[in-house]
Motif scaffolding. Sequence first.
Motif, mmCIF file in Angstrom:
data_model
loop_
_atom_site.group_PDB
_atom_site.id
_atom_site.type_symbol
_atom_site.label_atom_id
_atom_site.label_comp_id
_atom_site.label_asym_id
_atom_site.label_seq_id
_atom_site.Cartn_x
_atom_site.Cartn_y
_atom_site.Cartn_z
ATOM 1 N N GLY A 34 0.888 -1.136 0.162
ATOM 2 C CA GLY A 34 0.109 -0.002 0.040
ATOM 3 C C GLY A 34 0.716 1.245 -0.052
ATOM 4 N N GLY A 35 1.627 1.268 0.863
ATOM 5 C CA GLY A 35 2.803 2.410 1.076
ATOM 6 C C GLY A 35 3.517 2.690 -0.404
ATOM 7 N N GLY A 36 3.977 1.565 -0.718
ATOM 8 C CA GLY A 36 4.822 1.484 -2.104
ATOM 9 C C GLY A 36 3.952 2.200 -3.232
ATOM 10 N N TYR A 48 -14.199 1.409 -2.334
ATOM 11 C CA TYR A 48 -14.433 1.696 -0.903
ATOM 12 C C TYR A 48 -15.011 0.838 -0.264
ATOM 13 C CZ TYR A 48 -15.399 4.996 2.762
ATOM 14 O OH TYR A 48 -15.576 5.898 3.790
ATOM 15 N N PHE A 76 1.193 3.983 -3.068
ATOM 16 C CA PHE A 76 0.834 5.488 -2.747
ATOM 17 C C PHE A 76 2.070 6.243 -3.188
ATOM 18 C CE2 PHE A 76 -0.648 8.080 1.086
ATOM 19 C CZ PHE A 76 -0.891 9.195 0.314
ATOM 20 N N GLY A 77 3.272 5.992 -2.927
ATOM 21 C CA GLY A 77 4.461 6.736 -3.380
ATOM 22 C C GLY A 77 4.753 6.643 -4.751
ATOM 23 N N ALA A 136 4.721 8.457 -10.084
ATOM 24 C CA ALA A 136 5.070 9.642 -9.544
ATOM 25 C C ALA A 136 6.094 10.226 -10.204
ATOM 26 C CB ALA A 136 5.740 9.329 -8.199
ATOM 27 N N TYR A 185 -3.025 4.834 -6.598
ATOM 28 C CA TYR A 185 -3.496 4.515 -5.372
ATOM 29 C C TYR A 185 -4.996 5.153 -4.859
ATOM 30 C CZ TYR A 185 -2.963 4.528 -0.152
ATOM 31 O OH TYR A 185 -3.122 4.398 1.356
ATOM 32 N N GLY A 186 -5.226 6.497 -5.242
ATOM 33 C CA GLY A 186 -6.061 7.345 -4.913
ATOM 34 C C GLY A 186 -7.494 6.724 -5.712
ATOM 35 N N THR A 187 -7.168 6.533 -7.072
ATOM 36 C CA THR A 187 -8.310 5.931 -7.806
ATOM 37 C C THR A 187 -9.100 4.706 -7.429
ATOM 38 O OG1 THR A 187 -7.788 7.320 -9.654
ATOM 39 C CG2 THR A 187 -9.017 5.580 -10.186
ATOM 40 N N HIS A 231 -9.743 9.893 -12.963
ATOM 41 C CA HIS A 231 -9.970 10.005 -11.911
ATOM 42 C C HIS A 231 -11.479 9.156 -12.112
ATOM 43 C CE1 HIS A 231 -7.809 13.797 -11.805
ATOM 44 N NE2 HIS A 231 -7.557 13.064 -10.649
ATOM 45 N N PRO A 277 0.893 7.300 -7.083
ATOM 46 C CA PRO A 277 -0.270 8.085 -6.465
ATOM 47 C C PRO A 277 -1.783 8.102 -6.999
ATOM 48 C CG PRO A 277 1.612 9.687 -6.681
ATOM 49 C CD PRO A 277 1.895 8.340 -7.669
ATOM 50 N N LEU A 278 -1.549 8.297 -8.483
ATOM 51 C CA LEU A 278 -3.034 8.282 -8.927
ATOM 52 C C LEU A 278 -3.764 7.243 -8.877
ATOM 53 C CD1 LEU A 278 -4.903 9.806 -11.061
ATOM 54 C CD2 LEU A 278 -3.785 8.774 -12.786
ATOM 55 N N LEU A 326 -8.449 2.933 -4.604
ATOM 56 C CA LEU A 326 -8.952 2.818 -3.466
ATOM 57 C C LEU A 326 -10.305 3.279 -3.161
ATOM 58 C CD1 LEU A 326 -6.421 1.561 -2.724
ATOM 59 C CD2 LEU A 326 -6.335 2.734 -0.522
ATOM 60 N N ASN A 327 -10.329 4.541 -4.053
ATOM 61 C CA ASN A 327 -11.675 5.265 -3.858
ATOM 62 C C ASN A 327 -12.691 4.539 -4.568
ATOM 63 O OD1 ASN A 327 -13.639 7.058 -4.195
ATOM 64 N ND2 ASN A 327 -12.305 8.798 -5.450
#
Lengths: 337, 481
Positions: free
Chosen positions: A68-70, A87, A72-73, A296, A79-81, A149, A76-77, A83-84
């Motif tokens: 997860g951390g990897g 949900y 995210f770093g 990133a 990770y956000g998309t 997005h 990032p796009l 997980l969003n």
Amino acid sequence: METLQYFLPQVWFVILALFLFLYVMLDGFDLGVGILSLTSSDDERRGILMTSLSNIWDANETWLVLMGGGLFGAFPLAYGTILNALYIPILVMVFGFIFRGVAFEFRELSRRKLFWNFAFGAGSFTAALGQGFALGAVLKGIKVDETGHFIGSTWDWFSLPSVLVALTLIQGYVLIGSTYLVWKTTGELQETHYKTAKIAAWTTLIGAVFITVSTPFIYENARARLFQQPLVYIFAVIPILGVWLVWQLLNSLNRKEERAPFVWTILLFVLSFIGLGLVVFPYIIPPQITIYEAAADPSSLVIMIIFIGFLIPVMLFYNLYQYIVFRGKVTGNGYGE
Amino acid sequence: MEFLSDSVVLSRMQFALTAIFHMLWPVLTTGMGIYLVIVEGIWLKTKNPDYYLHARFWSKFYVLNFGIGVATGIPMEFQFGTNWAPFSEAVGNFFGSVIGFEASWAFMLEAAFLGIMLFGWERVNPAIHYLSTILVAVGANLSTVWILTANSWMQTPAGGELVDGKFIVHDYFQAILNPFMVNSVLHMFFATLETSLFVIGGISAWYILQQRHAEFFAKSLKIALAAAVAVAPLQIYIGHLSGEQVYHYQPTKLAAMEAQWNSTPAGQPADWSLLAIPNEKAEKNDWEITIPNALGYILEFKQNLSEPVRGLKEWKASDRPHMIGLIYYAFRTMIGIGFFFAGLMLLSTLQWLRGKLAATNISQQRWLMRAWVLAAPLGYIAVESGWIVRCVGRQPWTLYGQIRTVDSASQLPASNVLVSLSSFAVVYTILFITAMYFGSRIIRTGPNLELPIPGTEVTKPAVDTTPGEFVPDERPVEAQQ
């Protein structure tokens, strides 16, 4: 610079795939043992099952935190998309983890073990279910706009194919959990898990066959990928190898071998993982956003290789070391506590 | 109940709830990790079995807290993606990497060696075991370093700039060593240590008051006290430095912490508000007690300020934090507890020097022991208050001065967040009650003084003390084994 922007995301895709694989393999047997504990006949057995995990569950789960951390770093796009979009499955998984994690400590302290045994088993099942739906949803594809997005709706992750993926993943976890227990236990308990391993091998195989056959029909984006030269040959070989591995696995179970079934199962996991990875690559948010679009900044990816990449061998070493410290069969008394 | 349909407000509430709850557990484990290193070290040095038994007894609390800490920490990581996707995307370049560093540097280390620390007493030799205990403590404290680095950077973003809504880092080391970083890490490090020391001291004082194993627990109380002698004053000093930094870098937060509505120009003295009832609508304090000229002494140790203290009215209402009263009182609560700890430490040290804390007479110090029992939960309250000041005071920004909270939240149906928020509230309440129940059971049962000491063949109890209180089995007869 161009080559860096091409090369670095690939490096991170491979690193994240490694973390995810280690997670699926290690927490896979961990969750599998949890799910199996639901079918366990008595309290002493459930106690042994939990003891067999008490010193490792946390390190196993950490591979997911690391993944997860990897992600995210490095992406990032994505990770956000992702997980969003996921949900609800993510939340289901997280609540599963909560119940499962605290059950380890609370059971030890509790005089009424039954409730915490159940929390452990049900938590494991729920966590696996959330992961299965998440995997199914990613395979199916996540609805995004051209900037990547999420524009889909709350229940996009739920469909008949994702139910199939979720059930198969749970069977896979039960299989690897059973073969782990065959390795770590003796006597009656071991006998039971020779049986559960056989059943799980068949159910996993059936699920995998369904998924393999239906993928080109259901997932449009995967279809093009599957029949692309020269990948088509790899995709033709994978199922054949898979069936051969299942056959070897069943044979080793019939011969009552202790370690081989676990190894064959791991190889099956490796094979499925390669298959899934090739279907997805180079997309990180299938079917639209590639790893290059979601990555990133190159400087971040380099810094992360320095800060995380070089630690991978160290992490592997001390994880391996603790398996060596706690090698051998699990007994009712645990590890000497 | 307008907020029930606002997914941003609900996401904020969820983050606050999960963070406040999660923090309770690692606060103890990071500090207690160091305590366990100390007692195991003393045991290895002196070979006095009491210290081994201390390590075993206190590690029961360690593992209870650790389990809940892990279980409630995982939702924190995933929430950045599920509820704060735009924020994650905008700052992933730096913030996401740091979250990854925490997992790889800290979490994995702690997780991998915890098993050996807890279950490996008989499986590895004492040196390897001690190394494992040290690595667990190092891992836990590295978590503090990385998490506080990430949070400090949200307070004082450095090392790059926002380009098209994405934070591009030019200099990683500048971003990591952002202005708040060093003091924030130290402030939290001392906070976890201080909280743990007073929890350990408080529980020990309880046993002493109960006349149970008084000799045994006088030892742990004195170790906690000896460590507090160094930590409590240092924490006040670091706290002061942190306050000074807020004054320089986050004027809106300082104004909220002090409930200052009007600006005081540089070169003039300013009053310090001791107690007040801030009124956000009227933009003034409805009632207050102030100490004349004191703010200059607090911030700069002199009467006249060299920089202006800017009042809240200098900013539009939308550019300053809300809930001024909460920030104001949380800040005062934290400081009050910090000074209470320092005072208790001084008083106890004085009694120690007068020979009143010897195992034979320590139980006569009834009021002092009661004060320690009272102090046990206060560290938690101070830490939570400090974080409220830090994060509510940062509003309306997630990345101070650059990215607003409203622009950071995922577009989610409010009903989804409402369901997840309520589930967290219910589950965490149950967990809290259960943890309190089991924690108090560990205390009631007391240490097991009959554990065999590794490396010796001792069969009789290592220490002759009164046995633990008998706890009757309350289950029906059929269930008893």
